[in-house]
Scaffold this motif. Structure first.
Motif, PDB file in Angstrom:
ATOM      1  N   MET A 148     -32.669  16.302 -12.310  1.00 17.44           N
ATOM      2  CA  MET A 148     -31.533  17.060 -12.805  1.00 17.44           C
ATOM      3  C   MET A 148     -30.440  16.160 -13.371  1.00 17.44           C
ATOM      4  SD  MET A 148     -29.901  20.155 -12.712  1.00 17.44           S
ATOM      5  CE  MET A 148     -28.228  20.676 -12.737  1.00 17.44           C
ATOM      6  N   PRO A 149     -30.029  15.079 -12.720  1.00 19.87           N
ATOM      7  CA  PRO A 149     -28.964  14.265 -13.293  1.00 19.87           C
ATOM      8  C   PRO A 149     -29.313  13.726 -14.674  1.00 19.87           C
ATOM      9  CG  PRO A 149     -29.299  13.663 -11.018  1.00 19.87           C
ATOM     10  CD  PRO A 149     -30.398  14.605 -11.394  1.00 19.87           C
ATOM     11  N   ARG A 150     -30.577  13.412 -14.921  1.00 22.93           N
ATOM     12  CA  ARG A 150     -30.949  12.877 -16.217  1.00 22.93           C
ATOM     13  C   ARG A 150     -30.748  13.932 -17.305  1.00 22.93           C
ATOM     14  NH1 ARG A 150     -36.695  10.894 -16.359  1.00 22.93           N
ATOM     15  NH2 ARG A 150     -35.911   9.953 -14.489  1.00 22.93           N
ATOM     16  N   ARG A 151     -31.192  15.154 -17.059  1.00 19.40           N
ATOM     17  CA  ARG A 151     -31.002  16.228 -18.034  1.00 19.40           C
ATOM     18  C   ARG A 151     -29.526  16.486 -18.254  1.00 19.40           C
ATOM     19  NH1 ARG A 151     -34.323  20.901 -15.736  1.00 19.40           N
ATOM     20  NH2 ARG A 151     -35.907  19.594 -14.860  1.00 19.40           N
ATOM     21  N   PHE A 152     -28.749  16.431 -17.179  1.00 18.09           N
ATOM     22  CA  PHE A 152     -27.322  16.663 -17.270  1.00 18.09           C
ATOM     23  C   PHE A 152     -26.681  15.597 -18.153  1.00 18.09           C
ATOM     24  CE2 PHE A 152     -22.998  16.172 -15.596  1.00 18.09           C
ATOM     25  CZ  PHE A 152     -22.533  17.441 -15.864  1.00 18.09           C
ATOM     26  N   ALA A 153     -27.068  14.343 -17.968  1.00 16.94           N
ATOM     27  CA  ALA A 153     -26.498  13.254 -18.758  1.00 16.94           C
ATOM     28  C   ALA A 153     -26.907  13.373 -20.224  1.00 16.94           C
ATOM     29  CB  ALA A 153     -26.945  11.915 -18.186  1.00 16.94           C
ATOM     30  N   GLN A 154     -28.123  13.810 -20.497  1.00 11.07           N
ATOM     31  CA  GLN A 154     -28.572  13.951 -21.877  1.00 11.07           C
ATOM     32  C   GLN A 154     -27.847  15.081 -22.589  1.00 11.07           C
ATOM     33  OE1 GLN A 154     -32.752  14.521 -21.468  1.00 11.07           O
ATOM     34  NE2 GLN A 154     -33.193  12.349 -21.195  1.00 11.07           N
ATOM     35  N   HIS A 181     -18.911  25.593 -10.237  1.00 12.02           N
ATOM     36  CA  HIS A 181     -19.210  26.875 -10.868  1.00 12.02           C
ATOM     37  C   HIS A 181     -20.470  26.651 -11.695  1.00 12.02           C
ATOM     38  CE1 HIS A 181     -15.351  28.385  -9.561  1.00 12.02           C
ATOM     39  NE2 HIS A 181     -14.870  27.200  -9.907  1.00 12.02           N
ATOM     40  N   MET A 182     -21.606  27.147 -11.169  1.00  8.39           N
ATOM     41  CA  MET A 182     -22.915  26.873 -11.765  1.00  8.39           C
ATOM     42  C   MET A 182     -23.722  28.157 -11.925  1.00  8.39           C
ATOM     43  SD  MET A 182     -24.148  23.364  -9.846  1.00  8.39           S
ATOM     44  CE  MET A 182     -25.708  24.049  -9.621  1.00  8.39           C
ATOM     45  N   PRO A 183     -23.648  28.788 -13.074  1.00 10.49           N
ATOM     46  CA  PRO A 183     -24.510  29.952 -13.277  1.00 10.49           C
ATOM     47  C   PRO A 183     -25.935  29.507 -13.583  1.00 10.49           C
ATOM     48  CG  PRO A 183     -23.208  29.534 -15.235  1.00 10.49           C
ATOM     49  CD  PRO A 183     -22.747  28.547 -14.184  1.00 10.49           C
ATOM     50  N   CYS A 184     -26.877  30.359 -13.277  1.00 11.13           N
ATOM     51  CA  CYS A 184     -28.274  30.090 -13.618  1.00 11.13           C
ATOM     52  C   CYS A 184     -28.484  30.441 -15.079  1.00 11.13           C
ATOM     53  CB  CYS A 184     -29.213  30.924 -12.749  1.00 11.13           C
ATOM     54  SG  CYS A 184     -29.165  30.452 -11.031  1.00 11.13           S
ATOM     55  N   LYS A 185     -29.282  29.619 -15.746  1.00  8.48           N
ATOM     56  CA  LYS A 185     -29.533  29.832 -17.164  1.00  8.48           C
ATOM     57  C   LYS A 185     -31.004  29.551 -17.445  1.00  8.48           C
ATOM     58  CE  LYS A 185     -27.953  28.420 -21.700  1.00  8.48           C
ATOM     59  NZ  LYS A 185     -27.067  27.533 -22.450  1.00  8.48           N
ATOM     60  N   LYS A 186     -31.615  30.401 -18.233  1.00 12.76           N
ATOM     61  CA  LYS A 186     -33.013  30.215 -18.590  1.00 12.76           C
ATOM     62  C   LYS A 186     -33.106  29.213 -19.740  1.00 12.76           C
ATOM     63  CE  LYS A 186     -37.158  32.854 -19.571  1.00 12.76           C
ATOM     64  NZ  LYS A 186     -37.697  34.202 -19.767  1.00 12.76           N
ATOM     65  N   THR A 236     -38.730  25.705 -22.033  1.00 10.47           N
ATOM     66  CA  THR A 236     -39.792  25.899 -21.046  1.00 10.47           C
ATOM     67  C   THR A 236     -39.754  27.274 -20.378  1.00 10.47           C
ATOM     68  OG1 THR A 236     -38.458  24.985 -19.257  1.00 10.47           O
ATOM     69  CG2 THR A 236     -39.838  23.429 -20.493  1.00 10.47           C
ATOM     70  N   GLY A 237     -38.636  27.971 -20.500  1.00  7.33           N
ATOM     71  CA  GLY A 237     -38.509  29.266 -19.849  1.00  7.33           C
ATOM     72  C   GLY A 237     -38.146  29.182 -18.378  1.00  7.33           C
ATOM     73  N   GLU A 238     -37.996  27.972 -17.849  1.00 10.05           N
ATOM     74  CA  GLU A 238     -37.632  27.790 -16.442  1.00 10.05           C
ATOM     75  C   GLU A 238     -36.149  28.122 -16.240  1.00 10.05           C
ATOM     76  OE1 GLU A 238     -38.453  23.734 -15.559  1.00 10.05           O
ATOM     77  OE2 GLU A 238     -40.608  24.028 -15.475  1.00 10.05           O
ATOM     78  N   ILE A 239     -35.829  28.512 -15.019  1.00 11.09           N
ATOM     79  CA  ILE A 239     -34.444  28.771 -14.663  1.00 11.09           C
ATOM     80  C   ILE A 239     -33.811  27.458 -14.216  1.00 11.09           C
ATOM     81  CG2 ILE A 239     -32.896  30.025 -13.115  1.00 11.09           C
ATOM     82  CD1 ILE A 239     -34.300  31.869 -15.028  1.00 11.09           C
ATOM     83  N   GLY A 240     -32.654  27.162 -14.755  1.00 10.77           N
ATOM     84  CA  GLY A 240     -31.945  25.943 -14.397  1.00 10.77           C
ATOM     85  C   GLY A 240     -30.477  26.250 -14.166  1.00 10.77           C
ATOM     86  N   ASN A 241     -29.748  25.273 -13.700  1.00 14.64           N
ATOM     87  CA  ASN A 241     -28.323  25.421 -13.458  1.00 14.64           C
ATOM     88  C   ASN A 241     -27.546  24.716 -14.548  1.00 14.64           C
ATOM     89  OD1 ASN A 241     -28.735  26.761 -11.028  1.00 14.64           O
ATOM     90  ND2 ASN A 241     -28.890  24.845  -9.913  1.00 14.64           N
TER      91      ASN A 241
END
Length: 87
Positions: free
Chosen positions: A1-7, A45-50, A54-59
């Protein structure tokens, strides 16, 4: 998760804005070292987002706020008898 967040959030301007938001949320406006921010409570404050790819649910982090302390119970107990001895 941190890597995706940083990108997703690129650049030093965005990183400074993120750090500033965290500092305001924990009440340390001008930290001299990151240690001053360790173990301080805050609310994310972290809503879930598709995800579209990939269609996966993420924050997705949308913001930060101060964590309010729980209310203090100032009322005296109804009786001094412990609950297990009450009938």
């Amino acid at each position: 998760m941190p890597r995706r967040f940083a990108q997703r959030r690129a650049g030093p301007r965005s990183a400074r804005a993120e750090l500033s938001a965290i500092c305001r949320a924990v009440g340390v406006l001008a930290p001299n070292d990151s240690v001053e921010l360790h173990n301080l409570p805050l609310v994310l404050h972290m809503p879930c987002k598709k995800r579209e790819d990939t269609g996966e649910i993420g924050n997705e982090i949308r913001g930060y706020s101060k964590k309010e302390p729980p209310p203090v119970n100032t009322q005296a107990p109804a009786s001094s008898t412990p609950p297990w001895r009450r009938s």
